[in-house]
Write an enzyme that holds these catalytic residues in place. Structure first.
Site, PDB file in Angstrom:
ATOM      1  N   ASP A   1      63.103  27.926  -8.093  1.00  0.00           N
ATOM      2  CA  ASP A   1      62.454  28.645  -9.186  1.00  0.00           C
ATOM      3  C   ASP A   1      62.091  27.639 -10.277  1.00  0.00           C
ATOM      4  OD1 ASP A   1      61.698  30.202 -11.357  1.00  0.00           O
ATOM      5  OD2 ASP A   1      63.250  31.714 -11.012  1.00  0.00           O
TER       6      ASP A   1
ATOM      7  N   THR B   1      49.228  28.796 -13.456  1.00  0.00           N
ATOM      8  CA  THR B   1      47.784  28.554 -13.397  1.00  0.00           C
ATOM      9  C   THR B   1      46.957  29.562 -14.191  1.00  0.00           C
ATOM     10  OG1 THR B   1      47.626  29.807 -11.329  1.00  0.00           O
ATOM     11  CG2 THR B   1      47.940  27.421 -11.151  1.00  0.00           C
TER      12      THR B   1
ATOM     13  N   LYS C   1      49.878  20.650 -18.241  1.00  0.00           N
ATOM     14  CA  LYS C   1      49.675  19.811 -17.058  1.00  0.00           C
ATOM     15  C   LYS C   1      49.704  18.323 -17.418  1.00  0.00           C
ATOM     16  CE  LYS C   1      48.863  21.181 -13.382  1.00  0.00           C
ATOM     17  NZ  LYS C   1      49.775  21.517 -12.246  1.00  0.00           N
TER      18      LYS C   1
ATOM     19  N   TYR D   1      47.111  25.261 -21.294  1.00  0.00           N
ATOM     20  CA  TYR D   1      47.263  24.940 -19.870  1.00  0.00           C
ATOM     21  C   TYR D   1      47.074  23.448 -19.634  1.00  0.00           C
ATOM     22  CZ  TYR D   1      46.011  24.502 -14.940  1.00  0.00           C
ATOM     23  OH  TYR D   1      45.933  24.090 -13.627  1.00  0.00           O
TER      24      TYR D   1
ATOM     25  N   GLY E   1      51.023  30.188  -3.429  1.00  0.00           N
ATOM     26  CA  GLY E   1      49.799  29.710  -4.060  1.00  0.00           C
ATOM     27  C   GLY E   1      48.749  29.298  -3.037  1.00  0.00           C
TER      28      GLY E   1
ATOM     29  N   THR F   1      45.014  18.581 -12.875  1.00  0.00           N
ATOM     30  CA  THR F   1      43.795  19.334 -13.137  1.00  0.00           C
ATOM     31  C   THR F   1      42.801  18.581 -14.006  1.00  0.00           C
ATOM     32  OG1 THR F   1      42.978  21.366 -14.230  1.00  0.00           O
ATOM     33  CG2 THR F   1      44.990  20.408 -15.096  1.00  0.00           C
ATOM     34  N   ASP F   2      41.544  18.973 -13.893  1.00  0.00           N
ATOM     35  CA  ASP F   2      40.486  18.465 -14.775  1.00  0.00           C
ATOM     36  C   ASP F   2      40.701  18.908 -16.218  1.00  0.00           C
ATOM     37  OD1 ASP F   2      39.831  21.078 -13.488  1.00  0.00           O
ATOM     38  OD2 ASP F   2      38.137  21.063 -14.869  1.00  0.00           O
TER      39      ASP F   2
ATOM     40  N   ALA G   1      52.716  26.168  -9.636  1.00  0.00           N
ATOM     41  CA  ALA G   1      52.313  25.905 -11.018  1.00  0.00           C
ATOM     42  C   ALA G   1      52.046  27.209 -11.753  1.00  0.00           C
ATOM     43  CB  ALA G   1      51.052  25.031 -11.064  1.00  0.00           C
TER      44      ALA G   1
END
Length: 283
Positions: A31, A57, A124, A120, A10, A96-97, A55
């Site tokens: 994993d 994403t 999160k 998503y 990532g 995350t926002d 993650a």
């Protein structure tokens, strides 16, 4: 002892790999679809801290694969956090926002109520809850609009399209802070180090590039720095429909990150120059 990074490929993991005393493990050793593998890796390496830089994403794909997104973004970090708690070491989780509903214009504070708009964000947010519930020393670092010279991201997409076309339409009513993966990696590394010495710093924090801007303005900056003569026309999100609804307001208040860890908001314009230099795309 090393800082163990879960993730290898990532954007943030690739930047963390360049930092001192870091060991990155990939899917062959940890994993996230088999969360207990992550726990086994942590116990095997006995690191001084763990950073989760892996993650699910794919924001739009999560709308039809929410169970998988939740397994990777919530269940696996929860297992990692419990493993770290059992060893008495810090755990840093990137969030995350998208955990916010994106209304208004005020920057989101770390303790503001969450309200994700899609799968998503829900996955999160669930990850954050599991990390806190583990009861160990931790930092949850929410960030936004991640870009780098690696992988798929807005900068690389704009460079490709800007070289192919004379004009583009770009969404202008979503406002946030573009954040370089290199800056996120440096922040996570610093947090892990400080938490080992000062566990009372545990909590939820924000890091986003400054100044806040729209995607359209960000595109203009990319073209300007890259010397591409591509005209950008502003459009509302309603003219660019996607399977997952994006928050309009992704502004993030990063004051507590600076006050607690001494990490200032990075200037994305400077970070963008570095990314373009890495890509050989500067004028």
């Amino acid at each position: 002892m090393t800082i163990l990074v879960i993730g290898k490929t990532g954007q943030v993991a690739r930047e963390l790999a360049h930092l001192p005393d870091v060991t990155c493990v990939g899917r062959d050793e940890a994993d996230l679809t088999v969360p207990e593998q992550c726990s086994h890796a942590i116990h095997a390496y006995t690191p001084r801290a763990v950073i989760n830089a892996a993650a699910f994403t794919a924001v739009d794909k999560a709308e039809t694969e929410e169970a998988l997104a939740t397994l990777i973004n919530a269940d696996a970090p929860g297992v990692m956090a419990r493993a770290c708690a059992s060893l008495g070491i810090p755990f840093v989780q990137i969030s995350t926002d998208y955990v916010f509903e994106g209304g208004g214009t005020a920057p989101w504070q770390p303790d503001d109520p969450t309200g994700p708009l899609g799968a998503y964000g829900r996955s999160k947010m669930a990850g954050e809850e599991k990390v806190r519930a583990a009861g160990g020393v931790h930092a949850i670092l929410r960030t936004s609009w991640v870009v780098s010279a690696h992988g798929n991201n807005f900068v690389k997409t704009m460079l490709r399209l800007g070289a192919e076309r004379d004009a583009l339409t770009v969404v202008a009513d979503q406002i946030g802070g573009p954040t370089a993966a290199r800056d996120i990696a440096a922040a996570c590394h610093a947090m892990a180090e400080q938490l080992a010495r000062a566990p009372e710093k545990s909590g939820t924090y924000h890091l986003a590039g400054a100044p806040d801007c729209s995607w359209a303005d960000f595109a203009r900056a990319i073209f300007d720095q890259a010397g591409l003569a591509c005209k950008v026309t502003d459009i509302p999100s309603s003219q660019y429909p996607t399977p997952a609804v994006r928050p309009l307001n992704s502004r993030m208040n990063c004051t507590t990150t600076t006050d607690t860890f001494g990490i200032p908001r990075p200037d994305w314009r400077s970070s963008l120059r570095d990314i373009l230099s890495d890509l050989g795309a500067t004028t």
